[in-house]
Every structure is written in structure tokens, then in C-alpha cells.
Design an enzyme around this catalytic site. Structure first.
Site, PDB file in Angstrom:
ATOM      1  N   SER A   1      24.143  41.254  30.608  1.00  0.00           N
ATOM      2  CA  SER A   1      25.046  40.146  30.942  1.00  0.00           C
ATOM      3  C   SER A   1      25.392  40.143  32.428  1.00  0.00           C
ATOM      4  CB  SER A   1      26.326  40.210  30.100  1.00  0.00           C
ATOM      5  OG  SER A   1      27.045  41.394  30.385  1.00  0.00           O
TER       6      SER A   1
ATOM      7  N   LYS B   1      41.670  48.436  29.796  1.00  0.00           N
ATOM      8  CA  LYS B   1      41.506  49.849  30.189  1.00  0.00           C
ATOM      9  C   LYS B   1      42.653  50.689  29.605  1.00  0.00           C
ATOM     10  CE  LYS B   1      37.672  49.399  32.330  1.00  0.00           C
ATOM     11  NZ  LYS B   1      36.447  49.915  31.685  1.00  0.00           N
TER      12      LYS B   1
ATOM     13  N   SER C   1      40.405  53.094  35.053  1.00  0.00           N
ATOM     14  CA  SER C   1      40.662  52.590  36.408  1.00  0.00           C
ATOM     15  C   SER C   1      42.057  52.971  36.872  1.00  0.00           C
ATOM     16  CB  SER C   1      40.526  51.066  36.379  1.00  0.00           C
ATOM     17  OG  SER C   1      41.039  50.499  37.555  1.00  0.00           O
TER      18      SER C   1
ATOM     19  N   TYR D   1      42.036  42.375  31.993  1.00  0.00           N
ATOM     20  CA  TYR D   1      41.065  43.435  32.302  1.00  0.00           C
ATOM     21  C   TYR D   1      41.772  44.798  32.354  1.00  0.00           C
ATOM     22  CZ  TYR D   1      38.808  46.781  35.371  1.00  0.00           C
ATOM     23  OH  TYR D   1      38.336  47.944  35.896  1.00  0.00           O
TER      24      TYR D   1
ATOM     25  N   PHE E   1      30.262  52.874  30.116  1.00  0.00           N
ATOM     26  CA  PHE E   1      30.624  51.978  31.220  1.00  0.00           C
ATOM     27  C   PHE E   1      30.697  50.517  30.784  1.00  0.00           C
ATOM     28  CE2 PHE E   1      28.332  55.439  33.456  1.00  0.00           C
ATOM     29  CZ  PHE E   1      29.263  55.766  34.425  1.00  0.00           C
TER      30      PHE E   1
ATOM     31  N   GLY F   1      48.707  39.870  42.505  1.00  0.00           N
ATOM     32  CA  GLY F   1      48.352  41.057  41.721  1.00  0.00           C
ATOM     33  C   GLY F   1      47.964  42.266  42.554  1.00  0.00           C
TER      34      GLY F   1
HETATM   35  C1  UD1 Z   1      40.055  45.545  42.126  1.00  0.00           C
HETATM   36  C2  UD1 Z   1      40.882  45.334  40.907  1.00  0.00           C
HETATM   37  C3  UD1 Z   1      40.902  46.579  40.085  1.00  0.00           C
HETATM   38  C4  UD1 Z   1      39.504  46.962  39.695  1.00  0.00           C
HETATM   39  C5  UD1 Z   1      38.663  47.089  40.949  1.00  0.00           C
HETATM   40  C6  UD1 Z   1      37.220  47.234  40.538  1.00  0.00           C
HETATM   41  C7  UD1 Z   1      42.539  43.644  41.517  1.00  0.00           C
HETATM   42  C8  UD1 Z   1      43.973  43.362  41.749  1.00  0.00           C
HETATM   43  N1  UD1 Z   1      42.215  44.911  41.263  1.00  0.00           N
HETATM   44  O1  UD1 Z   1      40.678  46.563  42.923  1.00  0.00           O
HETATM   45  O2  UD1 Z   1      41.675  46.394  38.928  1.00  0.00           O
HETATM   46  O3  UD1 Z   1      39.517  48.164  38.991  1.00  0.00           O
HETATM   47  O4  UD1 Z   1      38.767  45.933  41.760  1.00  0.00           O
HETATM   48  O5  UD1 Z   1      36.414  47.427  41.631  1.00  0.00           O
HETATM   49  O6  UD1 Z   1      41.740  42.745  41.572  1.00  0.00           O
HETATM   50  N2  UD1 Z   1      40.481  42.167  50.128  1.00  0.00           N
HETATM   51  C9  UD1 Z   1      40.579  41.269  51.182  1.00  0.00           C
HETATM   52  N3  UD1 Z   1      39.685  40.233  51.222  1.00  0.00           N
HETATM   53  C10 UD1 Z   1      38.715  40.059  50.273  1.00  0.00           C
HETATM   54  C11 UD1 Z   1      38.622  40.987  49.218  1.00  0.00           C
HETATM   55  C12 UD1 Z   1      39.538  42.030  49.164  1.00  0.00           C
HETATM   56  O7  UD1 Z   1      41.436  41.393  52.048  1.00  0.00           O
HETATM   57  O8  UD1 Z   1      37.960  39.079  50.376  1.00  0.00           O
HETATM   58  C13 UD1 Z   1      41.429  43.291  50.082  1.00  0.00           C
HETATM   59  C14 UD1 Z   1      42.329  43.265  48.853  1.00  0.00           C
HETATM   60  O9  UD1 Z   1      43.485  42.514  49.092  1.00  0.00           O
HETATM   61  C15 UD1 Z   1      42.618  44.743  48.665  1.00  0.00           C
HETATM   62  C16 UD1 Z   1      41.364  45.440  49.197  1.00  0.00           C
HETATM   63  O10 UD1 Z   1      40.677  44.478  49.979  1.00  0.00           O
HETATM   64  O11 UD1 Z   1      43.686  45.124  49.465  1.00  0.00           O
HETATM   65  C17 UD1 Z   1      40.441  45.917  48.095  1.00  0.00           C
HETATM   66  O12 UD1 Z   1      40.203  44.830  47.215  1.00  0.00           O
HETATM   67  P1  UD1 Z   1      39.123  44.950  46.030  1.00  0.00           P
HETATM   68  O13 UD1 Z   1      37.848  45.449  46.564  1.00  0.00           O
HETATM   69  O14 UD1 Z   1      39.127  43.644  45.301  1.00  0.00           O
HETATM   70  O15 UD1 Z   1      39.698  46.109  45.108  1.00  0.00           O
HETATM   71  P2  UD1 Z   1      41.117  46.252  44.376  1.00  0.00           P
HETATM   72  O16 UD1 Z   1      41.886  44.992  44.409  1.00  0.00           O
HETATM   73  O17 UD1 Z   1      41.766  47.458  44.937  1.00  0.00           O
END
Ligand code: UD1
Length: 338
Positions: A33, A153, A124, A149, A79, A297
């Protein structure tokens, strides 16, 4: 034979390589998928071995039963799950059905088996939400899930706790990942986000590859030194190796408790701007980015207390943020050239 569900996915495929390097025979089950069978060739290239593969949706209880009748399975690393936070808000039922239905079908087979099969569950750090103190250790409170999601978990962990209590001699380990990034050093496997990536590092590399004009940094007035969120970015190969160690811990009878939980991270927090700087350093390219509003979030900061994993598993990360970001960039360039 070790069953790796979702073994064609990002973390799954790297774990299959690590398992095979340690001499384990692997059976991958994946419903395709969110992956393709091309990953099997990548695994062969990275490890020298093409693992056995069955296409199966684990929600199919009859199919799962047949799988356990056909193969002699001595360990399971689970996984297979949907993992997009935003999508889970739109499609909660599909998320609960898939993530919990698959888990329950596997546990039902374990319950029937004469010797309970060791089980490693992919969890997670999202279960901690906005933690009360940093770094986050395994005793930190589990907070109300921010998304379906995240809830799958949390509920998954609870189902496993109850199953361990009820199934004689059944042993399980839940691994709570922080932020996995990077690719195998062979660049034969890596992360293949379908559609617009939600996670930071794939978005950075795709922006640098010209797919997006710029990255939006979600918020720059957080109470952190540079105003951007802090996360614990762990190289996927370090993460993969932890799975092998955890599985071997149960297989060799080294675990005292029948249920254990470990945080898997580096122990070091990096801000979004530090990740961008790392990318610019390893790629020699300037990244176009702007500051935008906060993403709903997002927690302010999350990084792991790794002392339990270090002491009990005898595992620690070996690879730096720069190595991880550099491998992600090499992988991006490779997939764009193909
Ligand atoms: C996210 C999920 C988490 C999941 C994990 C899987 C959320 C709130 N959390 O973690 O539950 O287990 O992915 O990999 O979605 N950022 C930017 N610009 C972007 C993308 C991200 O600034 O375009 C920032 C985000 O605000 C964050 C950081 O980068 O501070 C990491 O983001 P991301 O890679 O999406 O991971 P998480 O949010 O920590």
C-alpha cells in the site's frame, strides 16, 4: 525465520538489511500500500541477500493464519501500519482498522502457537505528547493522543501489555522511535514518501531537488534557543540495528521482564534551523525557506533519554546528524536520476 511486517517500508527495509547482516533469515510481508517490490532488489544490493516475500494485507485473518501454517516463524518485528498523522485525522476508521486489526491478527496467531513467538512493536515518541521534562525517559507520562495515528500506537502498546499478561511465556518489546531519517550507506534503500512529504528531511531534500520552491519552517517563536521546534533525529540504520538487538534479547532469553519498552533516539535535540544548516553543510547548497505559522499538533521539543536503551540493550547510536542528512540527500539525488 524472522517475520518482518511492512518490511518494504522505510524503517522495515533497513531492519531487514541489519537482520540479514547478522545471519537471520527473513520473511517480509507487505501489502504494497505504501511500497513496491523494487525495494527487494535494493535490500539484495545492500545486504547481498534477497529475502522471502509475501504480499498480504494483515487485516486478512485467513491469510495471516495461512502464513503461520506455511512458514516456521521464530520472531516477529511488526512495522506494518499507516503512519500519516494528518491523514489519520481524515480517515480515523481506516487507521484503527488497519493498525489495530493487523496487530490483533498477529497476536491471535501467537496465542495459538505452542511456543509464543517473540514480538517487537514499532511505537513512537508521539505517545509522550508534550512531555513534562526533557530528555524524555520511558517512565514519562503517556499523554492523550493528538491524532488517531498516535492513538493507534498507544492502544497497540496497551493491547500488547494485556497479551503478554495473558499468553504464557509470551515476550514483547515496544520501541518508541524519535525522528528516523537518512538512508543506507549503499544508497540502495531509503525513504520513499508518496505524494507531498509531511516530514522535515524528505521535504528539505525534495526542495533542494527542485520539486518544491521552498520549505516552510512551521513557527519561529517557540520557547527554544532559535525559536524553532526541537526533535531527536536518528539515523535509520542506527534505529534498524536497535531492532536486531531487541529481538536477539528476547531470542536469547536475556530479558528479565516479559514486556519492555525502550526509547530509540540519539539523546540530542536539534532544531529545525540546525537541520537546515546541517543540510547546507553536507550538500554545499543553500536551501530556500521561509517562516510560516505553527503546525497544529506540533510539540515544542522532544528528545530521548537513551540511558535505558544504552544500558539494557547495550545499544547506542553511532551516526551523526550530518551523516544522516547527507545519506538522505544522496538518496534523493539517486531517486531523481532514475
Ligand atoms: C511526525 C509525527 C509523529 C510521527 C513522525 C513519524 C506530527 C505532529 N508528528 O513527527 O507522530 O511519529 O512524524 O516520522 O506530525 N517541519 C517544518 N516544515 C516542514 C515539515 C516539518 O518546519 O515542512 C518541522 C515540524 O514543525 C517539526 C519538525 O520539522 O518541528 C519535524 O517534523 P516531522 O518530520 O513532521 O516530524 P514530527 O512532527 O516530529
Amino acid at each position: 525465520m524472522i517475520l518482518v511486517t511492512g518490511g518494504l517500508g522505510f524503517i522495515g527495509s533497513h531492519t531487514v538489511v541489519s537482520l540479514q547482516e547478522k545471519g537471520h533469515e527473513v520473511l517480509i510481508v507487505d501489502d504494497l500500500s505504501n511500497a513496491t517490490t523494487d525495494v527487494l532488489s535494493g535490500i539484495k544490493q545492500a545486504s547481498g541477500i534477497r529475502p522471502a516475500f509475501e504480499k498480504l494485507d494483515l487485516q486478512d485473518a485467513v491469510g495471516v493464519k495461512k502464513l503461520f501454517e506455511t512458514y516456521s516463524i521464530s520472531g516477529i518485528i511488526h512495522f506494518a501500519a499507516f503512519k500519516a498523522v494528518g491523514e489519520s485525522v481524515q480517515k480515523p476508521i481506516a487507521y484503527y482498522q488497519n493498525n489495530l486489526g493487523s496487530l490483533l491478527n498477529l497476536l491471535a496467531e501467537i496465542e495459538k502457537s505452542t511456543t509464543p513467538i517473540p514480538f517487537i512493536f514499532s511505537s513512537s515518541c508521539t505517545v509522550y505528547g508534550e512531555a513534562d521534562s526533557l530528555p524524555i525517559n520511558e517512565d514519562a507520562a503517556i499523554k492523550a493522543a493528538m491524532s488517531p495515528y498516535g492513538n493507534t500506537k498507544q492502544i497497540g502498546e496497551e493491547i500488547i501489555v494485556d497479551s503478554v499478561k495473558a499468553i504464557k511465556d509470551f515476550r514483547a518489546i515496544c520501541l518508541r522511535y524519535f525522528n528516523p531519517i537518512g538512508a543506507h550507506p549503499s544508497i540502495a534503500i531509503g525513504e520513499l514518501p508518496l505524494g507531498r512529504p509531511q516530514n522535515l528531511v524528505p521535504f528539505i531534500t525534495q526542495t533542494a531537488a527542485g520539486i518544491f520552491p521552498k520549505l516552510t519552517v512551521f513557527g519561529n517563536d517557540y520557547p527554544t534557543p532559535d525559536g524553532t521546534n526541537i526533535r531527536d533525529y536518528i539515523h535509520v540504520v542506527d534505529l534498524a540495528e536497535a531492532h536486531v538487538v531487541a529481538l536477539e534479547r528476547i531470542l536469547t532469553g536475556a530479558s528479565n521482564d516479559r514486556y519492555e519498552v525502550f526509547n530509540l533516539g540519539t539523546g540530542k535535540g536539534s532544531s529545525v534551523l540546525e537541520v537546515i544548516t546541517s543540510f547546507e553543510r553536507v550538500s554545499g547548497k543553500k536551501l530556500a525557506y521561509t517562516f510560516g505559522s505553527k503546525r497544529e499538533g506540533d510539540v515544542v521539543a522532544a528528545y530521548a533519554d537513551t540511558s535505558k536503551a544504552n544500558a539494557v540493550l547495550g545499544w547506542k547510536t553511532k551516526r551523526s546528524l550530518d551523516e544522516a542528512v547527507s545519506s538522505a540527500w544522496k538518496w534523493e539525488q539517486k531517486i531523481r536520476d532514475c
